[in-house]
Design a protein around this motif. Structure first.
Motif, PDB file in Angstrom:
ATOM      1  N   ILE A 133      35.665   1.390  10.093  1.00  0.00           N
ATOM      2  CA  ILE A 133      34.437   1.930  10.764  1.00  0.00           C
ATOM      3  C   ILE A 133      34.478   3.130  11.720  1.00  0.00           C
ATOM      4  O   ILE A 133      35.265   3.028  12.647  1.00  0.00           O
ATOM      5  N   GLY A 134      33.873   4.002  11.046  1.00  0.00           N
ATOM      6  CA  GLY A 134      33.676   5.237  11.937  1.00  0.00           C
ATOM      7  C   GLY A 134      32.461   5.285  12.762  1.00  0.00           C
ATOM      8  O   GLY A 134      31.551   4.351  12.436  1.00  0.00           O
ATOM      9  N   THR A 135      32.141   6.598  13.365  1.00  0.00           N
ATOM     10  CA  THR A 135      30.891   6.540  14.352  1.00  0.00           C
ATOM     11  C   THR A 135      30.307   7.879  13.653  1.00  0.00           C
ATOM     12  O   THR A 135      30.577   8.919  14.501  1.00  0.00           O
ATOM     13  N   PRO A 136      29.974   8.165  12.494  1.00  0.00           N
ATOM     14  CA  PRO A 136      29.263   9.540  11.992  1.00  0.00           C
ATOM     15  C   PRO A 136      28.040   9.403  12.746  1.00  0.00           C
ATOM     16  O   PRO A 136      27.328   8.751  13.140  1.00  0.00           O
ATOM     17  N   ASP A 137      27.385  10.718  12.481  1.00  0.00           N
ATOM     18  CA  ASP A 137      25.958  11.218  12.828  1.00  0.00           C
ATOM     19  C   ASP A 137      25.292  10.305  11.827  1.00  0.00           C
ATOM     20  O   ASP A 137      25.495  10.035  10.863  1.00  0.00           O
ATOM     21  N   PRO A 138      24.336   9.365  12.558  1.00  0.00           N
ATOM     22  CA  PRO A 138      23.479   9.478  13.668  1.00  0.00           C
ATOM     23  C   PRO A 138      24.287   8.708  14.864  1.00  0.00           C
ATOM     24  O   PRO A 138      23.379   8.435  15.789  1.00  0.00           O
ATOM     25  N   ARG A 139      25.331   8.116  14.849  1.00  0.00           N
ATOM     26  CA  ARG A 139      26.012   6.911  15.484  1.00  0.00           C
ATOM     27  C   ARG A 139      27.099   7.656  16.501  1.00  0.00           C
ATOM     28  O   ARG A 139      27.644   6.907  17.214  1.00  0.00           O
ATOM     29  N   ASP A 140      27.066   8.775  16.237  1.00  0.00           N
ATOM     30  CA  ASP A 140      28.313   9.631  17.131  1.00  0.00           C
ATOM     31  C   ASP A 140      27.808   9.860  18.589  1.00  0.00           C
ATOM     32  O   ASP A 140      26.839   9.410  18.980  1.00  0.00           O
ATOM     33  N   VAL A 141      28.796  10.122  19.268  1.00  0.00           N
ATOM     34  CA  VAL A 141      28.724  10.479  20.758  1.00  0.00           C
ATOM     35  C   VAL A 141      27.885  11.650  21.099  1.00  0.00           C
ATOM     36  O   VAL A 141      28.172  12.877  20.550  1.00  0.00           O
ATOM     37  N   GLN A 142      26.687  11.535  21.828  1.00  0.00           N
ATOM     38  CA  GLN A 142      26.074  12.806  22.085  1.00  0.00           C
ATOM     39  C   GLN A 142      26.321  13.474  23.367  1.00  0.00           C
ATOM     40  O   GLN A 142      26.918  12.772  24.195  1.00  0.00           O
ATOM     41  N   ILE A 143      27.202  14.708  23.219  1.00  0.00           N
ATOM     42  CA  ILE A 143      27.530  15.502  24.297  1.00  0.00           C
ATOM     43  C   ILE A 143      26.954  16.244  24.809  1.00  0.00           C
ATOM     44  O   ILE A 143      27.242  16.702  26.039  1.00  0.00           O
ATOM     45  N   SER A 144      25.803  16.819  24.618  1.00  0.00           N
ATOM     46  CA  SER A 144      24.621  17.483  25.250  1.00  0.00           C
ATOM     47  C   SER A 144      23.453  17.449  24.852  1.00  0.00           C
ATOM     48  O   SER A 144      23.176  16.802  23.713  1.00  0.00           O
ATOM     49  N   ASN A 145      22.613  18.495  25.207  1.00  0.00           N
ATOM     50  CA  ASN A 145      21.295  18.520  24.657  1.00  0.00           C
ATOM     51  C   ASN A 145      21.291  19.128  23.218  1.00  0.00           C
ATOM     52  O   ASN A 145      20.404  19.051  22.564  1.00  0.00           O
ATOM     53  N   TRP A 146      22.285  19.669  22.846  1.00  0.00           N
ATOM     54  CA  TRP A 146      22.668  20.264  21.724  1.00  0.00           C
ATOM     55  C   TRP A 146      22.904  19.354  20.298  1.00  0.00           C
ATOM     56  O   TRP A 146      22.518  19.658  19.215  1.00  0.00           O
ATOM     57  N   HIS A 147      23.384  18.047  20.884  1.00  0.00           N
ATOM     58  CA  HIS A 147      23.626  16.929  19.851  1.00  0.00           C
ATOM     59  C   HIS A 147      24.804  16.304  20.626  1.00  0.00           C
ATOM     60  O   HIS A 147      25.941  16.377  20.726  1.00  0.00           O
TER      61      HIS A 147
END
Length: 147
Positions: A133-147
């Motif tokens: 089980i990975g964490t691809p977009d859209p479930r990834d860690v959001q690091i800033s206002n850019w994503h």
């Protein structure tokens, strides 16, 4: 020219399993972005779509269980013409991933953002291969206002 460089070890795995995760649509959508389409063979183009946009990568070279090389053919200006290189080798119980996003014209703020996001996605790749089980977009860690 400047490059983004990372090294990740995938425990209890083989280079073959990691290679599969970076050379198949199922694998790529399991750790990078769920919206992955295209042709993963040499000369093919893979489309990766994220909430804020996307990239198209031409598959330049494949060396089974050893390396993968892509060229960015569509996406942000800073990415066009850059290359993504994956080199794999086995070190005991670890499949080692040496990752390069090479050929940036200059070390701009966007490059810093992308370096951090590559690290996030490489950890997702590690998770996918180690646990299924990975964490691809859209479930990834959001690091800033850019994503």
């Amino acid at each position: 020219m400047v490059d983004i460089l990372h090294r990740v070890g995938v425990k209890g795995s083989t280079t073959g399993k990691v290679y599969e995760a970076i050379t198949t649509l199922e694998g790529l959508s399991g750790w990078w972005t769920e919206k992955t389409t295209g042709d993963t063979g040499v000369g093919g183009v893979i489309q990766f779509r994220f909430a804020p946009g996307g990239f198209d990568m031409k598959v330049v070279a494949l060396d089974p269980d050893r390396s993968v090389r892509w060229e960015v053919v569509e996406g942000p200006d800073e990415w066009i013409g850059t290359h993504i290189q994956w080199d794999l080798h086995q070190d005991g119980d670890y499949a080692i991933v040496l990752f390069r996003h090479e050929g940036w014209r200059e070390p701009v703020e966007f490059m810093s953002h992308c370096s951090t996001k590559w690290a996030v996605y490489l950890m997702s790749l590690k998770q996918l291969v180690e646990t299924g089980i990975g964490t691809p977009d859209p479930r990834d860690v959001q690091i800033s206002n850019w994503h």
